[in-house]
Enzyme design. Structure first.
Site, short mmCIF file in Angstrom:
data_model
loop_
_atom_site.label_atom_id
_atom_site.label_comp_id
_atom_site.label_asym_id
_atom_site.label_seq_id
_atom_site.Cartn_x
_atom_site.Cartn_y
_atom_site.Cartn_z
N LYS A 47 0.83 -1.21 0.00
CA LYS A 47 0.00 0.00 0.00
C LYS A 47 0.86 1.26 0.00
CE LYS A 47 -4.42 -1.43 1.76
NZ LYS A 47 -5.60 -0.94 2.43
N LYS A 49 2.20 2.78 2.45
CA LYS A 49 1.92 3.70 3.55
C LYS A 49 2.04 2.95 4.86
CE LYS A 49 -3.09 3.32 2.90
NZ LYS A 49 -4.29 4.06 2.55
#
Length: 139
Positions: A47, A49
């Protein structure tokens, strides 16, 4: 009678009603529910993040939920390897993944071994992404 084992995975960051709804619906369709929680490293990798709530805390939250029978780390996205490890009969997935190449491939593999894939609709207007956006506006 043989127990029907279910499996689902997620990040479960900033646990919210949408997460609870999926777990409740999943448990209604199986006798024993295994939940794979994405590790912090996996989330960062795919992702790109960081999680707000770390893995150990997300795991503890899920372990406290009555619909969840077992919590396991999800260290990669290989659902077939998870099947080989946990031997589930049914896998629950959010409908935002339906038609995705990753899940079309896994559906084909699961069909050959008799594992059912069930897609659940996400709770409208609630997601960890929406919560992040709201928090960013407060800053």
């Amino acid at each position: 009678m043989k127990k029907k084992i279910g499996y689902t995975t997620g990040v479960f960051d900033m646990f919210h009603i949408g997460h609870l709804n999926i777990l409740k619906k999943a448990k209604e369709k199986c006798d024993y529910l295994i939940v794979g929680v994405s590790t912090d490293e996996l989330v960062e990798k795919y992702k790109n993040k960081n999680t707000i709530v770390n893995y150990e805390e997300r795991k503890a939250i899920l372990e406290a939920i009555k619909y969840v029978d077992k919590v396991v780390p999800q260290e990669n996205r290989d659902k077939y390897a998870a099947y080989e490890q946990y031997g589930f009969h049914i896998m629950f997935v959010g409908d935002d993944w339906k038609g995705n190449d990753l899940f079309l491939e896994i559906e084909n593999k699961f069909n050959k071994v008799g594992v059912e894939v069930v897609y659940f609709a996400y709770t409208a207007g609630t997601s960890s992404t929406v919560l992040r956006e709201k928090l960013d506006k407060i800053k």
